[in-house]
Design a protein around this motif. Sequence first.
Motif, mmCIF file in Angstrom:
data_model
loop_
_atom_site.group_PDB
_atom_site.id
_atom_site.type_symbol
_atom_site.label_atom_id
_atom_site.label_comp_id
_atom_site.label_asym_id
_atom_site.label_seq_id
_atom_site.Cartn_x
_atom_site.Cartn_y
_atom_site.Cartn_z
ATOM 1 N N GLN A 179 0.854 -1.171 0.000
ATOM 2 C CA GLN A 179 0.000 0.000 0.000
ATOM 3 C C GLN A 179 0.897 1.229 0.000
ATOM 4 O O GLN A 179 1.936 1.245 0.667
ATOM 5 C CB GLN A 179 -0.894 -0.010 1.248
ATOM 6 C CG GLN A 179 -1.935 1.067 1.273
ATOM 7 C CD GLN A 179 -2.875 0.910 2.462
ATOM 8 O OE1 GLN A 179 -2.441 0.529 3.551
ATOM 9 N NE2 GLN A 179 -4.139 1.190 2.248
ATOM 10 N N ARG B 250 0.716 5.721 -0.201
ATOM 11 C CA ARG B 250 -0.105 6.935 -0.196
ATOM 12 C C ARG B 250 0.281 7.803 -1.394
ATOM 13 O O ARG B 250 1.449 8.085 -1.613
ATOM 14 C CB ARG B 250 0.116 7.716 1.089
ATOM 15 C CG ARG B 250 -0.615 7.153 2.257
ATOM 16 C CD ARG B 250 -0.454 8.054 3.481
ATOM 17 N NE ARG B 250 -1.257 7.546 4.563
ATOM 18 C CZ ARG B 250 -0.915 6.535 5.361
ATOM 19 N NH1 ARG B 250 0.232 5.932 5.186
ATOM 20 N NH2 ARG B 250 -1.713 6.145 6.319
ATOM 21 N N HIS C 66 -0.677 11.578 -3.272
ATOM 22 C CA HIS C 66 -1.276 12.887 -2.984
ATOM 23 C C HIS C 66 -1.747 13.457 -4.314
ATOM 24 O O HIS C 66 -0.940 13.956 -5.104
ATOM 25 C CB HIS C 66 -0.250 13.793 -2.284
ATOM 26 C CG HIS C 66 0.305 13.144 -1.062
ATOM 27 N ND1 HIS C 66 -0.356 13.159 0.147
ATOM 28 C CD2 HIS C 66 1.429 12.411 -0.872
ATOM 29 C CE1 HIS C 66 0.347 12.480 1.032
ATOM 30 N NE2 HIS C 66 1.434 12.015 0.441
ATOM 31 N N PRO D 7 -9.770 7.022 -0.393
ATOM 32 C CA PRO D 7 -9.168 8.099 0.370
ATOM 33 C C PRO D 7 -8.572 7.580 1.674
ATOM 34 O O PRO D 7 -9.100 6.653 2.284
ATOM 35 C CB PRO D 7 -10.338 9.047 0.667
ATOM 36 C CG PRO D 7 -11.383 8.696 -0.345
ATOM 37 C CD PRO D 7 -11.184 7.233 -0.632
ATOM 38 N N ASP D 8 -7.468 8.172 2.081
ATOM 39 C CA ASP D 8 -6.854 7.854 3.357
ATOM 40 C C ASP D 8 -7.800 8.325 4.460
ATOM 41 O O ASP D 8 -8.145 9.510 4.520
ATOM 42 C CB ASP D 8 -5.492 8.572 3.463
ATOM 43 C CG ASP D 8 -4.734 8.244 4.728
ATOM 44 O OD1 ASP D 8 -5.336 7.703 5.686
ATOM 45 O OD2 ASP D 8 -3.539 8.545 4.766
ATOM 46 N N PRO D 9 -8.255 7.427 5.336
ATOM 47 C CA PRO D 9 -9.200 7.850 6.371
ATOM 48 C C PRO D 9 -8.608 8.906 7.315
ATOM 49 O O PRO D 9 -9.349 9.666 7.930
ATOM 50 C CB PRO D 9 -9.528 6.568 7.128
ATOM 51 C CG PRO D 9 -8.691 5.501 6.559
ATOM 52 C CD PRO D 9 -7.953 6.019 5.381
ATOM 53 N N ALA D 10 -7.298 8.992 7.396
ATOM 54 C CA ALA D 10 -6.654 9.982 8.269
ATOM 55 C C ALA D 10 -6.613 11.364 7.620
ATOM 56 O O ALA D 10 -6.264 12.344 8.272
ATOM 57 C CB ALA D 10 -5.240 9.529 8.629
ATOM 58 N N ASP D 11 -6.945 11.455 6.336
ATOM 59 C CA ASP D 11 -6.861 12.721 5.605
ATOM 60 C C ASP D 11 -8.251 13.170 5.205
ATOM 61 O O ASP D 11 -8.614 13.148 4.030
ATOM 62 C CB ASP D 11 -5.962 12.561 4.367
ATOM 63 C CG ASP D 11 -5.744 13.879 3.642
ATOM 64 O OD1 ASP D 11 -5.911 14.944 4.261
ATOM 65 O OD2 ASP D 11 -5.431 13.828 2.443
ATOM 66 N N GLN D 12 -9.049 13.546 6.182
ATOM 67 C CA GLN D 12 -10.408 14.014 5.906
ATOM 68 C C GLN D 12 -10.349 15.451 5.393
ATOM 69 O O GLN D 12 -9.621 16.272 5.941
ATOM 70 C CB GLN D 12 -11.266 13.934 7.159
ATOM 71 C CG GLN D 12 -11.518 12.510 7.640
ATOM 72 C CD GLN D 12 -12.220 11.668 6.578
ATOM 73 O OE1 GLN D 12 -13.145 12.108 5.946
ATOM 74 N NE2 GLN D 12 -11.751 10.434 6.408
#
Length: 186
Positions: free
Chosen positions: A129, A131, A133, A177-182
Motif C-alpha cells: 500500500q 499513499r 497525494h 481516500p486515506d481515512p486519516a486525511d479528511q
Amino acid sequence: MRKVSPIADVVMHPVRLRIIQQLGDGRRVTTSDLRNALPDVAQATLYRHVAALVDAEIIAVVDERRIRGAVERTFALGERMAHVDHDELRQMGDRELQQSFLTFLAHLGEDFDRASAGSGFREFLGFGQVRLHVGVDDLARIQAGLGELLAPYLAPPDESDATTDRRTVMLSTVLMPDPADQPTGR
C-alpha cells in the motif's frame, strides 16, 4: 425500452466476477471453456449467471455454432465491460457500496487461495500500500499512464515461443481516500 441495470448490481456476485475474469485480456471463451475453468459451479448456475451478464451487456455473444444439435456460444467482454464508474458509485447507498467492496475482497481472497495452492506462487506474489497525494485530474493521468505501462503485458505470450518464462498474474487495484486525511471545509 429495457431498464439497464447498474453494473454493480450485475457484476458484484462471486460467480459473475469469476466469469468476467475468464474473459480478461480480450479472450473469447465458450460455455464449455467456462465449465472447465469453473468446475465448482453447477452448470445450471453457470448458465444463469452467463445469461444475466449477456442481458446486462457486460459480456456479448460473438459467435455461435452448432455442435451435435446444440448451439455453442462464444463470449467476449461486452460494450459496458466490467467497470463500475464514478456515477454508479455515487448512486450506490452506503450498504450497497460496502457489500460491493466486500464481494470484491472475497473474490480476491478466493483467487489468492486458488493461486497459493500452485507451484511458484511466491515468486510472482506482491502486495502493498502506498499513499498518493492527488487531485481528480491526477487520477486520470495515473490511469492513462498505467494503461500505457501495462499494455505490452496484457496479451498472453505466444504459445509457439517455448522459451518464454511469462506467467499470468492478476493485478488488482483499490483506490480509496486515506481515512486519516479528511477534507477540511475549504
